[in-house]
Design an enzyme around this catalytic site. Structure first.
Site, PDB file in Angstrom:
ATOM      1  CB  SER A 148      38.682  41.554  45.518  1.00 36.60           C
ATOM      2  OG  SER A 148      38.952  40.309  46.150  1.00 36.60           O
ATOM      3  CE1 TYR A 194      39.569  39.677  40.458  1.00 33.57           C
ATOM      4  CE2 TYR A 194      40.054  38.855  42.661  1.00 33.57           C
ATOM      5  CZ  TYR A 194      39.172  39.436  41.760  1.00 33.57           C
ATOM      6  OH  TYR A 194      37.901  39.784  42.160  1.00 33.57           O
TER       7      TYR A 194
HETATM    8  N1  NAP Z   1      32.400  36.694  43.002  1.00 33.07           N
HETATM    9  C1  NAP Z   1      33.366  36.908  43.907  1.00 33.07           C
HETATM   10  O1  NAP Z   1      33.699  36.028  44.756  1.00 33.07           O
HETATM   11  C2  NAP Z   1      34.060  38.246  43.964  1.00 33.07           C
HETATM   12  C3  NAP Z   1      34.873  38.508  45.081  1.00 33.07           C
HETATM   13  C4  NAP Z   1      35.530  39.729  45.143  1.00 33.07           C
HETATM   14  C5  NAP Z   1      35.370  40.665  44.132  1.00 33.07           C
HETATM   15  N2  NAP Z   1      34.563  40.368  43.059  1.00 33.07           N
HETATM   16  C6  NAP Z   1      34.442  41.382  42.002  1.00 33.07           C
HETATM   17  O2  NAP Z   1      33.085  41.661  41.786  1.00 33.07           O
HETATM   18  C7  NAP Z   1      32.924  42.192  40.462  1.00 33.07           C
HETATM   19  C8  NAP Z   1      31.729  41.529  39.788  1.00 33.07           C
HETATM   20  O3  NAP Z   1      32.023  40.172  39.587  1.00 33.07           O
HETATM   21  P1  NAP Z   1      30.949  39.026  39.824  1.00 33.07           P
HETATM   22  O4  NAP Z   1      31.385  38.232  40.977  1.00 33.07           O
HETATM   23  O5  NAP Z   1      29.583  39.574  39.815  1.00 33.07           O
HETATM   24  O6  NAP Z   1      31.237  38.096  38.542  1.00 33.07           O
HETATM   25  P2  NAP Z   1      30.406  37.845  37.203  1.00 33.07           P
HETATM   26  O7  NAP Z   1      29.047  37.346  37.506  1.00 33.07           O
HETATM   27  O8  NAP Z   1      31.287  37.019  36.341  1.00 33.07           O
HETATM   28  O9  NAP Z   1      30.261  39.310  36.593  1.00 33.07           O
HETATM   29  C9  NAP Z   1      31.291  39.960  35.919  1.00 33.07           C
HETATM   30  C10 NAP Z   1      30.669  41.031  35.038  1.00 33.07           C
HETATM   31  O10 NAP Z   1      31.723  41.717  34.344  1.00 33.07           O
HETATM   32  C11 NAP Z   1      31.399  41.716  32.963  1.00 33.07           C
HETATM   33  N3  NAP Z   1      32.602  41.674  32.150  1.00 33.07           N
HETATM   34  C12 NAP Z   1      33.583  40.731  32.152  1.00 33.07           C
HETATM   35  N4  NAP Z   1      34.502  41.010  31.201  1.00 33.07           N
HETATM   36  C13 NAP Z   1      34.065  42.146  30.580  1.00 33.07           C
HETATM   37  C14 NAP Z   1      34.569  42.916  29.518  1.00 33.07           C
HETATM   38  N5  NAP Z   1      35.706  42.587  28.869  1.00 33.07           N
HETATM   39  N6  NAP Z   1      33.883  44.011  29.122  1.00 33.07           N
HETATM   40  C15 NAP Z   1      32.730  44.361  29.758  1.00 33.07           C
HETATM   41  N7  NAP Z   1      32.211  43.668  30.786  1.00 33.07           N
HETATM   42  C16 NAP Z   1      32.876  42.568  31.187  1.00 33.07           C
HETATM   43  C17 NAP Z   1      30.567  40.464  32.727  1.00 33.07           C
HETATM   44  O11 NAP Z   1      29.713  40.630  31.610  1.00 33.07           O
HETATM   45  P3  NAP Z   1      29.940  40.022  30.142  1.00 33.07           P
HETATM   46  O12 NAP Z   1      30.580  38.689  30.278  1.00 33.07           O
HETATM   47  O13 NAP Z   1      28.561  40.001  29.589  1.00 33.07           O
HETATM   48  O14 NAP Z   1      30.819  41.034  29.449  1.00 33.07           O
HETATM   49  C18 NAP Z   1      29.725  40.445  34.009  1.00 33.07           C
HETATM   50  O15 NAP Z   1      28.608  41.277  33.850  1.00 33.07           O
HETATM   51  C19 NAP Z   1      34.266  41.969  39.746  1.00 33.07           C
HETATM   52  O16 NAP Z   1      34.990  43.185  39.725  1.00 33.07           O
HETATM   53  C20 NAP Z   1      34.967  40.956  40.650  1.00 33.07           C
HETATM   54  O17 NAP Z   1      36.377  41.072  40.554  1.00 33.07           O
HETATM   55  C21 NAP Z   1      33.898  39.185  42.954  1.00 33.07           C
END
Ligand code: NAP
Length: 266
Positions: free
Chosen positions: A143, A156
């Site tokens: 991130s 985080y």
């Molecule tokens: N969105 C943003 O603004 C942003 C910014 C910077 C970095 N990121 C990073 O991008 C990555 C993806 O996030 P996203 O934005 O796509 O959010 P998201 O749509 O909430 O996706 C998160 C994914 O992680 C899975 N997950 C969560 N807890 C889990 C667990 N205990 N075991 C296995 N899988 C788990 C969720 O699936 P289930 O709930 O089905 O398990 C989901 O598939 C993350 O590492 C996040 O920190 C996001």
């Protein structure tokens, strides 16, 4: 493609929504078979069916809670033993927004378990296999908060700083091998992340939020260019280069063995 010429396999964690689901789709379109990991089996199943239909990909789903020791063990086994695995996308991650003093110990432990421990264990599981074939890659999703701490996102930020530094150390360990590590630093991206974080996406200026599709396409373009650190939303690359040069110079300046004069009594 027949099994005589099997496709390479990409393992994508957090593939049930957001950035991970887009990675899965883009990698299927690039000719990968897939192993999709997340807790929500129904979502994985629907995505697997779509990607098989649209791209002819063989898609296995491995529903798993990556905060569970046993579940991580099952994914480690696949990474270590499936000789077709050539790419691991460590994408699953979460983070509650709020003051650290108000965060439950359970939430704090779960965030560290997912963002730090699971990512480390899966990386360690796949590395010997990739090195034995001298080929393959790991993409770690960090991130922009890896390089900037904000109040209400302290833990985080800390976990994502770990992902950045861990990845950069690995890149140096793997220099001269055929195995690559890319670390991706998204800024605000329109996903379900915010539903789980406790702050609605609608609280942000839409102008600073990227789509998950744009994020992944840019990250993969960075991967194709051989980038080690990719910040898709940073337009002026010179800013990153200056930051990284300052970091290197600052580290070099720590190697003196003596306290700085400002800490000596007059
Ligand atoms: N969105 C943003 O603004 C942003 C910014 C910077 C970095 N990121 C990073 O991008 C990555 C993806 O996030 P996203 O934005 O796509 O959010 P998201 O749509 O909430 O996706 C998160 C994914 O992680 C899975 N997950 C969560 N807890 C889990 C667990 N205990 N075991 C296995 N899988 C788990 C969720 O699936 P289930 O709930 O089905 O398990 C989901 O598939 C993350 O590492 C996040 O920190 C996001």
């Amino acid at each position: 493609m027949s099994d005589i010429f099997p496709k390479p396999v990409a393992v994508v964690t957090g593939a049930s929504s957001g950035i991970g689901a887009v990675y899965a789709e883009r990698l299927a379109s690039r000719g990968f078979d897939l192993v999709l990991v997340a807790r929500r089996a129904d979502r994985l199943k629907a995505l697997a069916a779509r990607l098989s239909r649209d791209f002819g990909a063989k898609v296995d789903i491995l529903p798993a809670d990556l905060t569970s020791d046993d579940d991580i063990g099952r994914i480690e086994e696949v990474l270590a033993t499936n000789p077709l695995v050539s790419l691991l996308v460590n994408n699953a991650g979460n983070g509650k927004i709020g003051a650290t003093v108000d965060m439950s110990s359970e939430d704090a432990a779960a965030t560290i378990a997912l963002n730090v421990t699971a990512l480390t264990r899966l990386t360690k599981a796949v590395l010997p296999a990739l090195l034995s074939r001298n080929a393959g890659a790991i993409i770690n999703v960090a991130s922009v908060l890896a390089v900037h701490a904000l109040p209400m996102a302290s833990l985080y930020s800390g976990t994502k700083a770990f992902v950045l530094n861990f990845s950069r150390g690995l890149q140096q360990e793997l220099a001269g091998t055929g195995v690559r590590v890319q670390v991706v630093l998204p800024a605000g991206t329109a996903t379900e992340f915010y539903d789980h974080s406790g702050v609605s996406l609608s609280a942000f200026d839409p102008a600073i939020i990227m789509s998950a599709e744009d994020l992944v396409d840019a990250a993969l373009a960075g991967f194709d260019k051989g980038e080690t650190v990719t910040m898709p939303s940073v337009h002026n690359l010179a800013l990153w280069e200056a930051y990284d040069a300052a970091r290197t110079n600052l580290f070099a300046s720590t190697q003196t063995g003596t306290p700085a004069s400002r800490y000596r009594s007059a």
